[in-house]
Design an enzyme around this catalytic site. Sequence first.
Site, PDB file in Angstrom:
ATOM      1  N   SER A 211       0.825  -1.204   0.000  1.00  0.00           N
ATOM      2  CA  SER A 211       0.000   0.000   0.000  1.00  0.00           C
ATOM      3  C   SER A 211       0.867   1.266   0.000  1.00  0.00           C
ATOM      4  CB  SER A 211      -0.869  -0.010   1.256  1.00  0.00           C
ATOM      5  OG  SER A 211      -0.020  -0.125   2.392  1.00  0.00           O
TER       6      SER A 211
ATOM      7  N   CYS B 271      -2.970  -4.495  -8.167  1.00  0.00           N
ATOM      8  CA  CYS B 271      -2.545  -3.083  -8.132  1.00  0.00           C
ATOM      9  C   CYS B 271      -2.948  -2.403  -9.428  1.00  0.00           C
ATOM     10  CB  CYS B 271      -1.041  -2.991  -7.904  1.00  0.00           C
ATOM     11  SG  CYS B 271      -0.098  -4.012  -9.037  1.00  0.00           S
TER      12      CYS B 271
ATOM     13  N   GLU C  19       6.761  -0.212  -5.090  1.00  0.00           N
ATOM     14  CA  GLU C  19       5.684  -0.659  -5.990  1.00  0.00           C
ATOM     15  C   GLU C  19       4.389  -0.609  -5.196  1.00  0.00           C
ATOM     16  OE1 GLU C  19       5.991  -1.341  -9.110  1.00  0.00           O
ATOM     17  OE2 GLU C  19       8.125  -1.672  -9.386  1.00  0.00           O
TER      18      GLU C  19
HETATM   19  P1  NAD Z   1       0.264  -3.857   2.789  1.00  0.00           P
HETATM   20  O1  NAD Z   1       0.882  -2.522   2.556  1.00  0.00           O
HETATM   21  O2  NAD Z   1      -0.720  -3.994   3.872  1.00  0.00           O
HETATM   22  O3  NAD Z   1       1.412  -4.946   3.060  1.00  0.00           O
HETATM   23  C1  NAD Z   1       2.433  -5.203   2.137  1.00  0.00           C
HETATM   24  C2  NAD Z   1       3.633  -5.809   2.846  1.00  0.00           C
HETATM   25  O4  NAD Z   1       4.243  -4.815   3.667  1.00  0.00           O
HETATM   26  C3  NAD Z   1       3.295  -6.970   3.797  1.00  0.00           C
HETATM   27  O5  NAD Z   1       4.312  -7.944   3.681  1.00  0.00           O
HETATM   28  C4  NAD Z   1       3.329  -6.306   5.155  1.00  0.00           C
HETATM   29  O6  NAD Z   1       3.577  -7.196   6.216  1.00  0.00           O
HETATM   30  C5  NAD Z   1       4.480  -5.343   4.964  1.00  0.00           C
HETATM   31  N1  NAD Z   1       4.536  -4.217   5.903  1.00  0.00           N
HETATM   32  C6  NAD Z   1       3.523  -3.474   6.374  1.00  0.00           C
HETATM   33  N2  NAD Z   1       3.991  -2.501   7.196  1.00  0.00           N
HETATM   34  C7  NAD Z   1       5.339  -2.629   7.227  1.00  0.00           C
HETATM   35  C8  NAD Z   1       6.384  -1.923   7.881  1.00  0.00           C
HETATM   36  N3  NAD Z   1       6.139  -0.889   8.678  1.00  0.00           N
HETATM   37  N4  NAD Z   1       7.654  -2.325   7.681  1.00  0.00           N
HETATM   38  C9  NAD Z   1       7.929  -3.369   6.860  1.00  0.00           C
HETATM   39  N5  NAD Z   1       6.980  -4.091   6.222  1.00  0.00           N
HETATM   40  C10 NAD Z   1       5.693  -3.719   6.397  1.00  0.00           C
HETATM   41  O7  NAD Z   1      -0.383  -4.303   1.371  1.00  0.00           O
HETATM   42  P2  NAD Z   1      -1.309  -5.562   1.054  1.00  0.00           P
HETATM   43  O8  NAD Z   1      -2.670  -5.333   1.618  1.00  0.00           O
HETATM   44  O9  NAD Z   1      -0.603  -6.827   1.345  1.00  0.00           O
HETATM   45  O10 NAD Z   1      -1.386  -5.474  -0.554  1.00  0.00           O
HETATM   46  C11 NAD Z   1      -2.259  -4.633  -1.247  1.00  0.00           C
HETATM   47  C12 NAD Z   1      -1.575  -3.352  -1.681  1.00  0.00           C
HETATM   48  O11 NAD Z   1      -0.394  -3.640  -2.431  1.00  0.00           O
HETATM   49  C13 NAD Z   1      -2.434  -2.515  -2.624  1.00  0.00           C
HETATM   50  O12 NAD Z   1      -2.296  -1.160  -2.275  1.00  0.00           O
HETATM   51  C14 NAD Z   1      -1.840  -2.791  -3.996  1.00  0.00           C
HETATM   52  O13 NAD Z   1      -2.099  -1.783  -4.937  1.00  0.00           O
HETATM   53  C15 NAD Z   1      -0.393  -2.896  -3.654  1.00  0.00           C
HETATM   54  N6  NAD Z   1       0.348  -3.631  -4.670  1.00  0.00           N
HETATM   55  C16 NAD Z   1       1.164  -2.930  -5.521  1.00  0.00           C
HETATM   56  C17 NAD Z   1       1.826  -3.591  -6.537  1.00  0.00           C
HETATM   57  C18 NAD Z   1       2.714  -2.832  -7.493  1.00  0.00           C
HETATM   58  O14 NAD Z   1       3.523  -3.477  -8.151  1.00  0.00           O
HETATM   59  N7  NAD Z   1       2.592  -1.529  -7.628  1.00  0.00           N
HETATM   60  C19 NAD Z   1       1.695  -4.971  -6.690  1.00  0.00           C
HETATM   61  C20 NAD Z   1       0.877  -5.666  -5.788  1.00  0.00           C
HETATM   62  C21 NAD Z   1       0.199  -4.979  -4.795  1.00  0.00           C
END
Ligand code: NAD
Length: 520
Positions: free
Chosen positions: A239, A294, A260
Amino acid sequence: MRDVLASLGLADVNPGGFDGEWFGSGPVLEVTSPIRGERIGAVRQVTRGEYDRIVDRAAQAFHSWRMTPAPQRGEVVRRLGDALRAKKKALGALVTLEMGKIAAEGEGEVQEMIDICDFACGLSRQLYGLTMHSERPRHRMYEQWHPLGVVGIISAFNFPVAVWAWNSALAAVCGDATIWKPAPKTPLTAVASIRIAEAVCRESGVDPAIFSLAMGTVEDVGEPMLADRRIPLISATGSCRLGYRVAEVVGKRLGRSILELGGNNAIIVTSYADLDLATRAIVFGAVGTAGQRCTSTRRVIVHRSIEKELTRRLIAAYRSVRIGDPRAADTLMGPLVGPDSLRVMQAAIAELRHQGGEVRYGGEPLTGPEYAGGAYVTPCIASARNDMQVVQQETFAPILYLIPYGGAARPADHDTLVREMHEAIGIQNDVPQGLSSAIFTHHVVEAEEFLAHSGSDCGIANVNIGTSGAEIGGAFGGEKETGGGRESGSDAWRQYMRRQTNTLNWGFALPLAQGIRFDV
Ligand code: NAD
């Protein structure tokens, strides 16, 4: 389910740490499937201390791996691709079981892993640097690319295995070791992927710690990883909130990051569009993966002259989408990843109504016995304005906003056509995110306006193709709040290496650059 787990070497409770050995003595993470809410298995996560051990071991593995000739590194990645080919069905099925995407998409995700391995293998003989002409006589200048170090990979739940492969296949041929922190909803696919990589490394006589795993909490692994000076590059997918945090912590130590992040992707449908193509692309983009990509299509910016007809076609297509168990061959839309996602979707729809939007189709939870235990919902189509707060944000669910532009009839002259195109592009760009965008038109001027410097501001801009389903050959990523990172194809590999400029004097004088004289 048991067969799938067994064929991937998974036990009921699996260690979540790997650095050449498997271990984990932190909290147990129970994994349930979004399909029926049934338990699949569990992962014992790593502690903070175990995380430190993993980083040390990965750094050690890096030191020998970086001296392995790049084409030999490519050969190991080629074998990884072959091992994934052999496990494609099983790993794809586990992706479906753990994340909830339909079977075709689960296997498609594994195919992406295979494709990037093929790509990376070829790349291992093409890590080219440039040569430059020196301004000084008998001098030669060139640049070379060296392996960077240990790369931290943080991945999101919605592409539980492909994101690791995009990063780790490139990093491996570049001579780096990787440490993967998967999303807490999808740790089993991560363990299975690392087991496949481990077997390939062992058969190849390579230290398997080049593909390390650190499944742990944000406190024990995520945050320490961001602050860790032993990790020169963090590749974070998730996110925008995650991205802000990564930028802050990694930036503070002047580390590198690839971000990303979220998208808010639009398709412009002009009066010159082929509505059959546009309808199919919109439905795949908005409903595919239950709107949890995404690159999912979230907004359709439609010319007023065709708004009614396109809406009619979309609603008809939405009615025919088969929703249900993602393992069934004819299902097109599976469940949301969990009940929280359903709540977020319902809240967004309520907010939309509050802000004056109108639901044109769907958005209702499905409650029959065939949906028991899962967060199933009908995909939603709504009329909205682009400036509504709810439209400006990414809701990770299948809600599609229809936003009209232009006049009631096809533009009668060139000036009107260009002016209306600029209006549509203005709407498309007027969101904080900048990942993927598309236009449907057979008018060359509209297409070129969309692709011009003043056109789409996204990292991906397509013509007569939807916003989702990118190929691995191109650089993948987006601008603005999407984070600016690029992964996968093209020259994305450069981020996993350090560039060194070398100047070599083969004469017997010491001329200085810029003609400076400094005689002693
Ligand atoms: P999220 O941000 O909740 O989590 C993503 C990852 O980050 C997880 O592994 C989580 O444990 C980790 N994380 C969270 N806080 C952290 C911190 N403070 N320090 C280190 N790691 C941390 O996202 P989600 O719900 O798993 O996935 C959905 C989101 O991902 C959507 O916003 C989507 O658009 C995005 N996404 C982007 C792409 C891209 O290539 N642009 C691809 C896939 C998903």
